[in-house]
Motif scaffolding. Structure first.
Motif, PDB file in Angstrom:
ATOM      1  N   VAL A   1     -11.245  26.022  12.383  1.00  0.00           N
ATOM      2  CA  VAL A   1      -9.983  25.315  12.136  1.00  0.00           C
ATOM      3  C   VAL A   1      -9.819  25.065  10.645  1.00  0.00           C
ATOM      4  O   VAL A   1      -8.753  25.271  10.076  1.00  0.00           O
TER       5      VAL A   1
ATOM      6  N   LEU B   1      -1.910  25.909  13.006  1.00  0.00           N
ATOM      7  CA  LEU B   1      -3.027  25.327  13.750  1.00  0.00           C
ATOM      8  C   LEU B   1      -2.661  25.038  15.202  1.00  0.00           C
ATOM      9  O   LEU B   1      -3.531  24.925  16.053  1.00  0.00           O
TER      10      LEU B   1
ATOM     11  N   ALA C   1     -11.819  19.228   9.476  1.00  0.00           N
ATOM     12  CA  ALA C   1     -11.673  19.381  10.915  1.00  0.00           C
ATOM     13  C   ALA C   1     -12.907  18.829  11.601  1.00  0.00           C
ATOM     14  O   ALA C   1     -14.023  18.963  11.101  1.00  0.00           O
TER      15      ALA C   1
END
Lengths: 182, 909
Positions: free
Chosen positions: B904, B842, B893
């Motif tokens: 995400v 991420l 997210a």
């Protein structure tokens, strides 16, 4: 105590009776420098010695003279350092392989470069054509010609044909060396 | 050879101070004289060795001359002289030419009988002078020496083999069997001097042999494991405790790298906890406690052993034990709790170092109630310990403040107390840092802390610290309820201090001029006006600038006095240097500040936070791995996310020089380098992804590891899996020499403002030409070749920049868009591995220390960052671990931009 005494005794003796000299052994690789030195020192000839890397030092006794022999490696990388070990020696032994015509020309060039060095002026040189036991070996006169020894006039130059393997003329070499001690 | 002689060394014979050139001349004369005088030469060599070991160096030609003179000494047989010759040649070897000359002479000396005293010296010197082309010549000799029955000879050759590794690894590798034999041979070092004065007999050779064996096998894990099993066997083949300690370090590495071996390896470690040598016990305990997410059951025996050592009568045992526990308490205080009673008794230990560690350990393991009592005890002995330990104490208190904010008052008063005490710069700095942290993270303490700092600069002998405090007062002061209070302290500095502090004070003062209060503004102006008469021009300049800013509207002035973004200082410096050294051409145009990236306050905070976390975290990695391997390992182990900011800056400078890429504008984000080949292949390729506003540039760094091949016309064909990436051009590499690196760039257009991910399949294309080994000239005819390298992923993480934020919860509540996704990761075997991989993919900043799971079963990871467009992104990752199903995680997210949150959340798949 006794070792101290005997050392002192030897020292006194050496003061009066013995003398030391330095010589260097030069020549291309595989000419037989290390083998000759072993024979000069009274050792057995062996044909499988390893190439000398750099130099090795050996003392040879002949009568009352101790000869310190600096045996220098003959590979190209060491040739530039020959001069360092020749300065101030009593004599230079230049050994060539008289049975290998291919290397003789290179040997001549190295030899000429050596005798032209100002720092080594006047040092007597003995050129030895080694391996004369081999059938194809040149004789002494041919070596004198090939090495162009007659053109050297600023110092004493001698040339013998020898065989370290068969101990031919080794005694003559020793006698020549001893005659150069002062 | 008496010791008295050494005292004379500083002054030569005749009492004169030893001079380098005199020694040099004496040596040349002495060594070349005939006959050799061994005593005199030994003296000269000793002087030479003394000079070399005290840091004097000789020029290369001087060293060479010395070296050749020393070789003349080989004509003398004196044993002590020969030994000295070797010692000096070893020192000179790095700095002189043609040292290879002594090879044959040394080889002669290494084959003498074992008890000749200089034989080990000869072997050690040989290793220093040999080069790769002649190493074969000494191979047999070294093999014989390694298995020599005499341990000193054996050790000398083993240690020399270490030094020969960089010369020729392959040749040394052939000595493995001899080395192995030596480990098992159990040669005992002889006892010297009748047993009383000499060292006790030891098996140090084993230690040396084991170390070499590791170097030879470290690339091959199976061989390493086999080695561990062989030497850890019940037969107890290792007699040297040092060797066992080393073996434990190998075990630590194996555990770290291969989880499947953890159980059997742990069993070995547990066995070593009962070893008869303390040294081994400590190393085993330390290794157990440093294992990745060690369980309570695993840690228990180790802590138990250490607890016993806490009451050992020997200082060193108590010290080692408390130090290991202290380290462990940083990560897992609750496990060390059991030792608290023993640790408390160490507070009054007569050895202050032990007492300090005891206190700091208790500070970490203790609960809120015991804090006050401990603080009192610490204050009692603060004066008795050295600065170094004071710093440890202060650091412990700092982390304690953050843990128990409620206790801030007593800790703050403690800090202010020690600040008043005597102490060096480093110590004062630690205290100041601690107070800065409190101001930042414990808002309640701000008022008091600021007053203490004001008091501190009233009488501060360290200019650097005074400047930092003044800066902080300037930053924080204007927003406090009573800013005028600080103005007085700041102005006092203007009156009393040196020019550096005065300048800092003026800057701090000027920041008060933006307060929305007429009276304050006026008085600040009056004070600044007085500074215009300062003798120092820097102070005057700053004051004049501040006065000018006081006449413009406050928002404009704020842009100068408290800017939102600052240029990245590293890049700015680099650009300025380039500009200044660029010659007259560069100087004809003005310096372009827009090439320097600006960092917002958030980003600077994130950097600082990262630096702080990495410096305070105990480093778990062992220092065993050396050479090329640690390089490869290090890049893999580097904390994910930590590199992004720096990498963008570092690459930006290089990219700006390429004209084709300049038209794309500034780089928005550069990823960390990704390896696309296995290490140790013929060609190593790493790739860096650079995002531009509407373009993507892939930078392929290619490393040609072959010695005899030249690559020409090198290019990389990268085909994207999605159509919206359109290839623009390839900047090829015309020629890549043997053993050198080069770079190929491939540029694509990308949909502007979107976060489209793709994967790229890559092939390396080139014309390969072999070098003629004798001449080094490449053949005329090469052949075209292709080399398949791994695929490259452009993921969501490449669009995200890790950013630090002080209050996660607050930020979380603000963000409007939310998405979540649940995954099961079967291959992952622990929560910390899962954390690392989530953070890496991420590319967000872990917050509140959540990157380190404290429990083995469940964990919540908090992440924050921004997109390349600047929108905030935050993620909350809940994870659970069970042996059966691996790690299960749920990513929730939230983001400012609508499209980002689902991306995400889905990023892990």
């Amino acid at each position: 105590m006794s070792s101290w005494f005997s050392r002192f005794y030897e020292y006194i003796l050496s003061l009066f009776w013995s003398s030391e000299m330095d010589i260097t052994l030069l020549g291309l690789q595989n000419a037989g420098k290390t083998s000759l030195l072993r024979v000069l020192g009274g050792g057995e000839f062996t044909s499988d010695s390893i190439p000398t890397i750099g130099f090795s030092m050996k003392r040879v006794r002949k009568g009352r003279v101790t000869i310190k022999c600096w045996d220098l490696g003959g590979q190209p990388r060491f040739r530039s350092m020959w001069e360092r070990y020749c300065k101030g020696v009593n004599a230079i032994l230049f050994i060539v392989d008289s049975a290998d015509p291919a290397t003789l020309q290179i040997a001549r060039m190295e030899f000429e470069a050596l005798v032209s060095k100002p720092s080594l002026e006047g040092i007597p040189v003995l050129v030895l054509g080694n391996k004369n036991d081999l059938p194809e070996a040149y004789d002494v006169d041919s070596i004198i010609d090939i090495m162009n020894l007659k053109s050297v006039d600023d110092r004493e130059v001698s040339c013998y044909s020898i065989s370290a393997k068969e101990s031919v003329n080794v005694d003559a070499v020793l006698n020549w060396l001893v005659s150069k001690s002062n | 050879m008496s010791y008295k002689k050494n005292e004379d060394l500083d002054s030569g014979p005749g009492g004169s101070v030893m001079d380098k050139m005199t020694v040099f001349q004496d040596c040349i004369a002495g060594f070349n004289s005939s006959p050799i005088q061994p005593r005199r030469c030994r003296g000269l060599l000793t002087k030479l060795a003394y000079l070399l070991s005290t840091g004097d160096t000789f020029a290369r030609d001087e060293s060479t001359t010395l070296f050749f003179s020393i070789t003349k000494l080989f004509q003398h047989k004196d044993i002590a002289l020969r030994q000295m010759v070797y010692l000096v040649i070893k020192e000179l070897a790095q700095n002189a030419d043609d040292v290879i000359m002594v090879t044959s002479s040394i080889m002669k000396d290494t084959t003498v009988s074992s008890d000749v005293v200089y034989r080990p010296n000869a072997i050690r010197t040989l290793a220093r002078i040999i080069d790769a082309s002649t190493i074969q010549a000494i191979e047999r000799l070294m093999k014989t020496a390694i298995v020599d029955k005499h341990p000193i000879v054996s050790s000398a050759s083993l240690v020399s083999s270490y030094h020969l590794l960089p010369v020729s690894r392959d040749v040394v590798r052939r000595w493995t069997n001899e080395t192995q034999e030596t480990v098992l041979a159990q040669k005992m070092f002889p006892q010297y001097g009748g047993g009383i004065s000499g060292p006790t007999p030891s098996f140090t050779t084993q230690y040396h042999a084991l170390g070499l064996l590791y170097q030879l096998r470290s690339h091959d894990r199976m061989a390493l494991v086999k080695m561990i099993q062989q030497f850890s066997g019940a037969s107890g083949s290792l007699k040297s405790p040092a060797a066992v300690v080393m073996l434990i370090r190998f075990v630590a590495r194996v555990i770290d790298e291969d989880r499947n071996l953890r159980r059997p390896m742990y069993a070995l470690l547990e066995g070593w906890l009962k070893h008869k040598s303390d040294m081994v016990n400590f190393e085993a305990a330390k290794t157990i406690l440093e294992m990745k997410d060690v369980t309570d059951e695993e840690a228990f025996p180790a802590i138990n052993v250490l607890q016993l050592f806490l009451s050992s009568p020997r200082f060193v045992s108590r010290f080692s034990a408390i130090r290991i526990l202290n380290r462990f308490a940083m990560v897992r205080p609750q496990n060390v709790n059991v030792c608290n009673i023993d640790i408390e008794s160490l507070i009054n230990d007569s050895n202050r170092s032990i007492a300090t560690y005891a206190i700091t350990t208790l500070l970490k393991t203790g609960n809120e109630a015991s804090v006050d009592r401990l603080m009192k005890q610490i204050s009692g002995f603060m004066n008795d310990i050295s600065d170094e330990f004071k710093i440890i104490v202060v650091d412990a208190i700092r982390s304690l403040c953050l843990k128990f904010p409620a206790k801030q008052a007593s800790m703050l008063s403690f800090l202010s107390g020690v600040l008043r005490d005597e102490g060096g710069y480093e110590f004062k700095r630690a205290v100041i840092e601690a107070m800065f942290d409190m101001i930042k993270f414990v808002p309640e303490s701000k008022q008091d802390a600021l007053s203490y700092l004001c008091e501190f600069i009233e009488d501060c002998e360290f200019t650097k610290l005074a400047v930092r405090v003044l800066h902080l007062l300037g930053e924080e002061g204007p927003s406090t309820p009573q800013p005028t209070k600080y103005i007085r302290y700041i102005y006092n500095r203007v009156v009393l201090e040196n020019s550096i502090v005065r300048a800092a004070a003026v800057t701090a003062l000027s920041k008060f001029s933006v307060i929305e209060d007429e009276a304050v503004q006026e008085s600040v102006k009056v004070l600044l006006r007085r500074c215009l008469d300062d003798p120092d021009d820097e102070v005057r300049d700053r004051a004049a600038m501040a006065l000018r800013l006081a006449t413009v509207p406050i928002p404009v002035a704020k842009g100068y006095l408290a800017p939102d973004a600052v240029p990245s200082l590293g890049v700015l410096e680099q650009q300025l240097i380039l500009y200044v050294t660029g010659g007259p051409d560069a100087a004809s145009v003005a310096f372009d500040i827009s090439t320097v990236p600006f960092l917002t306050k958030d980003q600077v905070d994130a950097d600082n936070f990262r630096a702080k976390v990495s410096s305070t975290m105990p480093s778990i990695g062992s220092s065993l791995d050396s050479g090329a391997e640690s390089g490869a390992k290090g890049s893999r182990a580097s904390p994910a996310g930590g590199l992004h900011e720096d990498s963008t800056q570092a690459y930006a400078a290089a990219l700006a020089k390429i004209p084709e890429l300049q038209v794309f504008g500034a780089v928005v984000r550069s990823s960390a380098a990704v390896a696309l080949t296995e290490s140790e292949t013929e060609y190593g390729v790493t790739c860096v992804k650079h995002l531009y506003k509407a373009h993507l540039v892939l930078q392929f760094d290619i490393d040609n590891t072959l010695k005899d091949t030249v690559l020409e016309d090198v290019s990389v064909i990268a085909s994207p899996s999605e159509d919206f990436f359109e290839e623009q051009f390839i900047i090829t590499l015309p020629k890549l020499g043997p053993e050198s690196q080069g770079t190929v760039y491939v540029a694509f257009t990308r949909p502007e403002g979107e976060y489209e991910t793709a994967s790229f399949t890559n092939t390396l294309h080139f014309i390969s030409k072999e070098l003629d080994p004798s001449t080094g000239v490449p053949d005329d005819t090469g052949y075209e070749d292709e080399y398949q390298i791994e695929d490259l992923e452009l993921g969501v993480g490449d669009f995200l920049v890790p950013t630090y934020v002080g209050n996660f919860q607050h930020m979380w509540d603000q963000l409007p868009y939310e998405a979540s996704e649940t995954y099961g990761l079967e291959g992952v075997s622990s929560l910390s591995d899962a954390c690392a991989s989530v953070i890496e993919s991420l590319s967000l900043q872990p917050l509140e220390g959540s990157e380190l799971p404290l429990q083995a079963a469940t964990h919540v990871l908090k992440l924050f960052g921004r997109t390349v467009q600047g929108g905030k992104v935050s993620a909350l990752v809940r994870m659970a671990y069970s042996v059966k199903s691996g790690v299960t995680l749920k990513i929730t997210a939230k983001s400012e931009e609508e499209v980002v949150a689902p991306l995400v959340a889905a990023a892990i798949a």
